[in-house]
Design a protein around this motif. Structure first.
Motif, PDB file in Angstrom:
ATOM      1  N   GLN A 112     -95.308  93.904  38.032  1.00  0.00           N
ATOM      2  CA  GLN A 112     -94.473  93.589  36.873  1.00  0.00           C
ATOM      3  C   GLN A 112     -95.071  94.188  35.603  1.00  0.00           C
ATOM      4  O   GLN A 112     -94.328  94.630  34.716  1.00  0.00           O
ATOM      5  CB  GLN A 112     -94.311  92.073  36.743  1.00  0.00           C
ATOM      6  N   GLN A 118     -88.656  91.545  37.761  1.00  0.00           N
ATOM      7  CA  GLN A 118     -89.283  90.370  38.368  1.00  0.00           C
ATOM      8  C   GLN A 118     -88.945  90.264  39.850  1.00  0.00           C
ATOM      9  O   GLN A 118     -89.820  89.969  40.674  1.00  0.00           O
ATOM     10  CB  GLN A 118     -88.836  89.105  37.628  1.00  0.00           C
ATOM     11  N   THR A 119     -87.680  90.506  40.202  1.00  0.00           N
ATOM     12  CA  THR A 119     -87.289  90.415  41.607  1.00  0.00           C
ATOM     13  C   THR A 119     -87.970  91.485  42.436  1.00  0.00           C
ATOM     14  O   THR A 119     -88.469  91.213  43.539  1.00  0.00           O
ATOM     15  CB  THR A 119     -85.760  90.540  41.735  1.00  0.00           C
ATOM     16  N   ALA A 122     -91.618  90.581  42.885  1.00  0.00           N
ATOM     17  CA  ALA A 122     -91.777  89.539  43.894  1.00  0.00           C
ATOM     18  C   ALA A 122     -91.658  90.120  45.290  1.00  0.00           C
ATOM     19  O   ALA A 122     -92.451  89.797  46.192  1.00  0.00           O
ATOM     20  CB  ALA A 122     -90.730  88.445  43.690  1.00  0.00           C
ATOM     21  N   ARG A 123     -90.677  91.000  45.485  1.00  0.00           N
ATOM     22  CA  ARG A 123     -90.450  91.594  46.803  1.00  0.00           C
ATOM     23  C   ARG A 123     -91.624  92.479  47.215  1.00  0.00           C
ATOM     24  O   ARG A 123     -92.152  92.359  48.325  1.00  0.00           O
ATOM     25  CB  ARG A 123     -89.163  92.410  46.791  1.00  0.00           C
ATOM     26  N   TYR A 164     -93.047  85.123  47.367  1.00  0.00           N
ATOM     27  CA  TYR A 164     -91.829  85.781  46.899  1.00  0.00           C
ATOM     28  C   TYR A 164     -90.884  84.783  46.244  1.00  0.00           C
ATOM     29  O   TYR A 164     -90.360  85.015  45.147  1.00  0.00           O
ATOM     30  CB  TYR A 164     -91.130  86.479  48.063  1.00  0.00           C
ATOM     31  N   ASP A 168     -90.031  84.878  42.188  1.00  0.00           N
ATOM     32  CA  ASP A 168     -88.669  85.265  41.825  1.00  0.00           C
ATOM     33  C   ASP A 168     -87.866  84.109  41.246  1.00  0.00           C
ATOM     34  O   ASP A 168     -86.749  84.316  40.760  1.00  0.00           O
ATOM     35  CB  ASP A 168     -87.947  85.825  43.056  1.00  0.00           C
ATOM     36  N   ASN A 169     -88.416  82.894  41.291  1.00  0.00           N
ATOM     37  CA  ASN A 169     -87.721  81.714  40.778  1.00  0.00           C
ATOM     38  C   ASN A 169     -88.647  80.944  39.842  1.00  0.00           C
ATOM     39  O   ASN A 169     -89.242  79.933  40.232  1.00  0.00           O
ATOM     40  CB  ASN A 169     -87.259  80.823  41.931  1.00  0.00           C
TER      41      ASN A 169
END
Length: 291
Positions: A112, A118-119, A122-123, A164, A168-169
């Protein structure tokens, strides 16, 4: 990268050492290597590729040198799950999950900072974690001393997936942490060089933080959190003295202090307390799990 190499030395199939995580989270600024990459016009994709290739090379080199990779195999090893008769009573399996989780967040943070969303961070953090941990398991398959453990790999995957989801949350991450505790003052006088495979002093827990729930407005309550944890004791003693079988597993519930919220107005914590639980910062009720 040198910090990651030192973490590999401590048997990545167990845990990532706390020093590696703490240094990476608390160290101010960006590493010199990141600035060098920017000076050379590297894209964020180039940086991510270099990070993963470099990590893989370090893991392979260290495995051949320190863990006797290439001396046998391939072979598989059935370590069991959470049975009392397993090597560590299941504590090592949760340790694998925490390691996969911590690595995924450590790398997601780096991705990041390089400009990934962000997604995507995370992935890619989760995939990189799986790659690192999977490479170590595959290397173990070609060793006379170890073997590929599908139980370990499953919990590596669980940790990466949890990493992840929480990265992502952020609203969920406000509420829940996955942590490890190491208490140097418990477990007697027998210490291991790798503290994060010293299961006689380790605990693992999920912390649910009142601070993450907007409905809780009381300022004192918002400094508290609820813990659900697991640990195992007596396994190291049993391995050296089977005539004395004190192997036991414990489940516990606790109420603790949210150190990130408590200290952040005064000290830059860097998020390390989302991953590390200092001892003596909570009260708990422990139950021994019947064999």
């Amino acid at each position: 990268m040198m910090l990651l190499a030192r973490a590999m030395a401590a048997r990545v199939t167990g845990q990532v050492i706390a020093g590696f995580l703490a240094a990476a989270l608390l160290l101010p600024g960006r590493p010199a290597s990141a600035s060098m990459m920017e000076d050379q016009g590297w894209s964020k994709e180039d940086k991510a590729l270099a990070l993963n290739v470099g990590t893989g090379i370090l893991a392979l080199g260290w495995g051949v040198w320190s863990w006797d990779w290439g001396t046998g195999g391939p072979r598989f090893q059935d370590e069991g799950w959470f049975g009392r008769s397993t090597t560590e009573g299941g504590a090592d399996k949760i340790g694998h999950a925490w390691t996969g989780y911590a690595i995924s967040h450590l790398l997601a943070r780096q991705y990041q900072s390089w400009g990934f969303t962000q997604t995507d961070s995370a992935r890619y953090g989760a995939l990189s974690s799986l790659g690192i941990m999977g490479l170590v398991e595959v290397g173990d398959a070609f060793s006379d001393d170890y073997g590929f453990s599908y139980q370990d790999m499953l919990f590596n995957t669980v940790g990466a997936v949890a990493g992840y989801i929480l990265w992502d949350n952020p609203e969920l991450a406000r509420k829940v942490d996955f942590r490890v505790e190491y208490n140097p003052f418990s477990g007697g006088d027998k210490y291991q060089a790798d503290v994060f495979t010293d299961y006689r002093r380790l605990k693992y827990l999920i912390a649910v933080k009142a601070d993450g729930f907007d409905a809780i407005q009381d300022p004192l309550l918002r400094h508290l959190e609820f813990h659900v944890g697991f640990y195992a004791r007596g396994y190291e003693d049993y391995s050296t003295n089977p005539s004395r079988d004190d192997r036991s597993q414990y489940f516990y519930l606790g109420i603790g202090l949210n150190l990130t919220r408590l200290l952040s107005p005064h000290v830059k914590t860097g998020g390390v307390f989302h991953y590390i639980q200092p001892p003596y910062t909570y009260i708990s009720k422990d139950w021994r799990i019947a064999p």
